[in-house]
Each structure stands twice: as structure tokens, then as C-alpha cells.
Design a protein around this motif. Structure first.
Motif, PDB file in Angstrom:
ATOM      1  N   ILE A  51       2.613  14.790  -0.354  1.00  0.00           N
ATOM      2  CA  ILE A  51       2.465  14.743  -1.816  1.00  0.00           C
ATOM      3  C   ILE A  51       2.769  13.339  -2.327  1.00  0.00           C
ATOM      4  CG2 ILE A  51       3.377  15.602  -4.000  1.00  0.00           C
ATOM      5  CD1 ILE A  51       3.890  18.275  -2.608  1.00  0.00           C
ATOM      6  N   LYS A  52       3.871  12.783  -1.849  1.00  0.00           N
ATOM      7  CA  LYS A  52       4.263  11.435  -2.276  1.00  0.00           C
ATOM      8  C   LYS A  52       3.210  10.409  -1.874  1.00  0.00           C
ATOM      9  CE  LYS A  52       8.156   8.222  -1.970  1.00  0.00           C
ATOM     10  NZ  LYS A  52       9.482   7.980  -1.339  1.00  0.00           N
ATOM     11  N   ARG A  53       2.635  10.571  -0.685  1.00  0.00           N
ATOM     12  CA  ARG A  53       1.623   9.628  -0.209  1.00  0.00           C
ATOM     13  C   ARG A  53       0.400   9.628  -1.111  1.00  0.00           C
ATOM     14  NH1 ARG A  53      -2.605  10.052   3.973  1.00  0.00           N
ATOM     15  NH2 ARG A  53      -2.001  12.228   4.324  1.00  0.00           N
ATOM     16  N   LEU A  82       1.130   8.001  -4.577  1.00  0.00           N
ATOM     17  CA  LEU A  82       1.163   6.544  -4.562  1.00  0.00           C
ATOM     18  C   LEU A  82      -0.207   5.918  -4.341  1.00  0.00           C
ATOM     19  CD1 LEU A  82       4.457   5.792  -2.583  1.00  0.00           C
ATOM     20  CD2 LEU A  82       4.059   5.683  -5.034  1.00  0.00           C
ATOM     21  N   SER A  83      -1.189   6.735  -3.980  1.00  0.00           N
ATOM     22  CA  SER A  83      -2.537   6.185  -3.801  1.00  0.00           C
ATOM     23  C   SER A  83      -3.156   5.764  -5.133  1.00  0.00           C
ATOM     24  CB  SER A  83      -3.440   7.205  -3.098  1.00  0.00           C
ATOM     25  OG  SER A  83      -3.678   8.339  -3.922  1.00  0.00           O
ATOM     26  N   TYR A  84      -2.544   6.157  -6.264  1.00  0.00           N
ATOM     27  CA  TYR A  84      -3.019   5.709  -7.573  1.00  0.00           C
ATOM     28  C   TYR A  84      -2.640   4.248  -7.837  1.00  0.00           C
ATOM     29  CZ  TYR A  84      -4.430  10.359  -9.175  1.00  0.00           C
ATOM     30  OH  TYR A  84      -5.073  11.554  -9.328  1.00  0.00           O
ATOM     31  N   LEU A  85      -1.659   3.727  -7.095  1.00  0.00           N
ATOM     32  CA  LEU A  85      -1.210   2.357  -7.318  1.00  0.00           C
ATOM     33  C   LEU A  85      -2.170   1.371  -6.656  1.00  0.00           C
ATOM     34  CD1 LEU A  85       2.639   2.728  -6.721  1.00  0.00           C
ATOM     35  CD2 LEU A  85       1.401   2.741  -8.899  1.00  0.00           C
ATOM     36  N   ASP A  99       0.874  -1.170   0.000  1.00  0.00           N
ATOM     37  CA  ASP A  99       0.000   0.000   0.000  1.00  0.00           C
ATOM     38  C   ASP A  99       0.911   1.219   0.000  1.00  0.00           C
ATOM     39  OD1 ASP A  99      -1.651   2.192   0.599  1.00  0.00           O
ATOM     40  OD2 ASP A  99      -3.062   0.939   1.701  1.00  0.00           O
ATOM     41  N   GLY A 100       0.866   1.995  -1.068  1.00  0.00           N
ATOM     42  CA  GLY A 100       1.773   3.127  -1.208  1.00  0.00           C
ATOM     43  C   GLY A 100       1.667   4.124  -0.072  1.00  0.00           C
TER      44      GLY A 100
END
Length: 472
Positions: A308-310, A313-316, A149-150
Motif C-alpha cells: 500500500i505504501k509503495r 508513494l508512486s504519486y510522487l 523513487d518512492g
């Protein structure tokens, strides 16, 4: 025969009574704290409500980090359930039993009693039946493990930065309280010195008043001279009372700032520095990193970047593994614990892959919002740099001016004291007037007040300079 205590016994009882009263008074005496300025800061770090709350904030963040970490650990749960159905539900369904029976008869060529082939009816009708038992029970366990989970991955990365941010926030609070303690502590020392100076002036005026009365009694002074001396003495005593009240309130303020009970006694063990030099304000070397507020804001920037990074990565997809095992029993009687009655196992192992497809642009909004927050933090950093530059520039000017003013007022006070001493000597030799010595005393008092006001300003300016440069 009636006995009366002797005089000696009465004395002993009185002494014993006094000793008991003294013992109780000593036991009831409030704690006495003898602190240097550094010890006062250390006491505040342990007892100040603001500092304690800031330190609790670190523990709060630590528990939040544990919560984030928990998402990456296996999750296990167990359950036991039981149900009783007084009326088992009735279900209606096509009469497939009759349909299957006719089908077999037709297939085998069976004929009825008249010798005719059996033909299936067009409608077999509906059958109602109860399915299930009156008592059901189950006991089982579930296990799941997040494989990817990103957002959880970034949360694990951000744990240390979050802890550093909480610790830096506590440090900012501690430094603010430290600066205020330094100011009040040294101003109290200056106030105590001022009271000592006023006491010396009162002693001088009391002697002058006595001398004036003697001269008046000998016919060499006027009643007006005595009145002037009495007025000056009353003014000094009033000034002493005012300064002592200010010191009392300042002590209360310092205790509250330190988190010390008001009833406790506080004794200051440090002394005022003999000199404060302008040279320390001439050091132009400075790094923004020396200011804890700047470090705090930089850590906040790092947290914004993690946000921002979190969200990116929610698109993964997210991947998780799950497993379950259960034992189930169905009864028409409540005899689940009866030996020999069957329980039926049930188990499963599965992998779940969740692929986000469309969420109404919610993720896009979160990413843009996080980028805007990062931009705000960058602007705050630039603004803080300008503020720090301004504070340091002002602090350098203020400390130079304050120390110069203090040194000037100190020389002026010394000169006023010399003038007073010479005027007093002339007055005692009969060469000066009471007006001259009263005027000299007033000028000395004014010079002393000006000096202590300048001393207060120099102390505050020095603390402000050290704090602005991150050297406090």
C-alpha cells in the motif's frame, strides 16, 4: 608329468574364494542409519525434497532483495558502435546559399553588366546534397543514479520482512514434516513392540499345541482340540505377517519423508515413553505467536502494508541524475585506427524529474487492490485464530481421551494375560478344557490389539496436541 592340486591346497583356494565373496558382499552392503527421532528430523531438514525447496525459497528471496537493492545503486554502461553507409542519404533543402549571396549583392548595391541593380529572384529553387560520411564510429560510457523513487525506497524497507517471510515459510514446511516424522517414528516403535508381543503369543500357542498333542496321544484330549490350537496359531502367524507388512510400508514412508534412499537401512534407536501423562494437556497458557503459521501470516500482513505504501508513494515525482561521455569519428575511408586522425568528444550531464500527472487511475486501482489484499489477510488472521482455538480444544480432548483409553486397555491387557495364565495352569493340571484356554488366548489377543491401537491413537494425539500449541 601332470600336477594336480592337493586336498590342502583345494581347501585354501575355497577359503580364499569365500573370503573374496564376503569382501565384495560387504562392499556392496547399503548404508545403515541409526537414528533417534531428533536425528531423523535433522536428517530430513537436510535431505527432504520439500524442506530443501523451502530453503531454496529463502535464497530466491535473497536474490530478489539484491535486485531491489540494485535499483538504488549507480547504473553504468559502455557502448561501441560503427556504421557503414554505402549510399549516404541525399537531402533536399531550399537554396539558402544563393539567397544569401543575392542578399549581400543587394546590400552592397552591386549592379549587373548593364548598370542595373541586382534584384533577387522570387524563387531560389531546391538544392539536393549528401550530408555525412560513409563511415561513422563512436565509443562512450553512460552513468545514471536514481536520486529519489518512492517505490524503490519502500522496496528497500521491505527487504528484511520479505526474508523473514521466506524463512517462516520454510519453518512451516519443516514443522509439518517434523510432526509426521514423530508420528511415524513412534508408531513404528509401537509396531515393533506389537510384533514382539505376537512372538510371545506364538511361542505360547506352539507350546500349547505340543502339550495338546501329548494329551491327545495319551487319550485325554480330542482331535478337535488340536485343530483349534492349530487354527489359533495360524491366525497369530497371519496377524504377525500383516503387522510386519505394515511396518515395512511405514519404514518406506518414513524414508521418503526424510529424503532417505529406500535401499538404505534405517534403525530406530529411541524407545517408547514409559508413560504419557494427561497433565501436560492441562496447561491452558497459549500465545498465538507460538504457532509458526500465525507468524507467517503476520509477516504477510506487513508485506501487504508495504505494498500500500509503495503504491501511494508512486504519486510522487522521481528524480534521477545522468551523465554520458563519448568519442566520435566520421570517415569516408575505414581508417579509424590510423594515427593522427581526429576523434571528437561529446559529453553531457543532466537531471531528470518525472512528474506523474494522469495514468488512467491505474495507481488508484493498485492502492485499492493492495488494501483489499490487506483486508483478506486480516480476515485470514482472525480465521486462523479461531482454527487454532478449535485445534487446541480438540487436541486437549483427544489426548485426554486417548491416554485414558490407552491406560484402560493396558490394564485390560494385563488382566487378560492373568486370566490366560490361570486358565493355562488349570488346563495343565487337568482342571480346565481346551475350549477355555483357546477362548482365553483369543481374549488376550483381542486385548493386546486394542491396547496397541489405543497406543497408536495416544501417540498421534500427543503429537497433534504439541503441534497445535506450537511446542513440538
Amino acid at each position: 608329468m601332470r600336477l594336480y592340486p592337493t586336498k590342502e591346497k583345494g581347501k585354501r583356494a575355497f577359503v580364499l574364494w569365500i573370503a573374496m565373496i564376503s569382501a565384495f558382499a560387504s562392499a556392496a552392503q547399503e548404508p545403515v542409519h541409526q537414528f533417534s527421532v531428533q536425528e531423523a528430523v535433522e536428517y530430513a531438514a537436510k535431505n527432504s525434497a520439500q524442506v530443501r525447496n523451502a530453503l531454496i525459497g529463502i535464497d530466491v528471496q535473497r536474490q530478489t532483495n539484491r535486485e531491489v537493492t540494485a535499483a538504488a545503486y549507480p547504473q553504468a554502461s559502455a557502448s561501441i558502435s560503427g556504421n557503414h553507409y554505402p549510399n549516404v542519404a541525399v537531402q533536399s533543402f531550399p537554396n539558402f546559399i544563393a539567397q544569401a549571396t543575392y542578399g549581400v549583392l543587394q546590400q552592397e548595391g552591386v549592379k549587373d553588366g548593364n548598370g542595373n541593380a541586382i534584384v533577387s529572384p522570387s524563387d531560389f529553387g531546391i538544392v539536393q546534397a549528401q550530408f555525412g560520411t560513409k563511415y561513422n564510429a563512436s565509443a562512450g560510457a553512460d552513468l545514471s543514479q536514481l536520486l529519489f523513487d518512492g517505490q524503490v525506497f519502500v522496496g528497500l524497507q521491505a527487504r528484511k520482512t520479505a526474508m523473514d517471510f521466506a524463512a517462516k515459510t520454510a519453518e512451516v514446511t519443516q514443522e509439518q514434516i517434523k510432526a509426521n516424522i514423530y508420528k511415524i517414528y513412534y508408531q513404528l516403535l509401537a509396531g515393533k513392540r506389537q510384533v514382539s508381543t505376537i512372538d510371545v503369543n506364538i511361542s505360547r500357542l506352539e507350546k500349547l499345541l505340543n502339550d495338546t498333542r501329548e494329551i491327545y496321544n495319551n487319550g485325554f484330549a480330542e482331535k478337535l482340540d488340536i485343530s483349534k490350537a492349530e487354527v489359533s496359531l495360524a491366525n497369530l502367524r497371519t496377524e504377525k505377517l500383516r503387522v510386519e507388512n505394515q511396518l515395512h510400508n511405514a519404514y518406506l514412508g518414513l524414508k521418503i519423508l526424510m529424503g532417505m534412499p529406500v535401499r538404505d537401512e534405517l534403525v530406530l534407536t529411541d524407545t517408547l515413553p514409559d508413560q504419557m501423562h494427561v497433565e501436560e494437556a492441562l496447561d491452558t497458557r497459549f500465545n498465538y505467536q507460538e504457532r509458526v503459521e500465525y507468524e507467517q501470516l503476520q509477516l504477510n500482513k506487513r508485506l501487504n502494508e508495504f505494498n500500500i505504501k509503495r503504491y501511494q508513494l508512486s504519486y510522487l515525482p522521481t528524480v534521477s541524475l545522468s551523465a554520458s561521455y563519448a568519442q566520435m569519428a566520421m570517415r569516408n575511408k575505414f581508417d579509424f585506427f590510423k594515427a593522427g586522425e581526429p576523434w571528437f568528444p561529446s559529453s553531457s550531464i543532466g537531471v531528470r524529474i518525472s512528474v506523474p500527472i494522469f495514468d488512467g487511475f491505474a495507481k488508484d486501482a493498485r492502492i485499492k487492490n493492495a488494501r483489499l489484499q490487506l483486508e483478506q489477510t486480516n480476515n485470514n488472521l482472525k480465521g486462523l485464530e479461531l482454527t487454532i482455538d478449535k485445534e487446541i480444544a480438540e487436541a486437549r480432548v483427544n489426548i485426554k481421551s486417548a491416554i485414558a483409553t490407552m491406560q484402560y486397555q493396558e490394564k485390560n491387557m494385563q488382566l487378560a494375560e492373568e486370566v490366560y495364565n490361570q486358565t493355562k495352569l488349570k488346563y495343565e493340571q487337568g482342571l480346565g478344557s481346551n475350549l477355555e484356554i483357546t477362548s482365553a488366548q483369543g481374549e488376550l489377543t483381542t486385548a493386546q490389539n486394542n491396547y496397541y491401537a489405543a497406543l497408536y491413537d495416544a501417540i498421534s494425539a500427543r503429537v497433534d496436541y504439541l503441534r497445535s500449541t506450537g511446542k513440538l
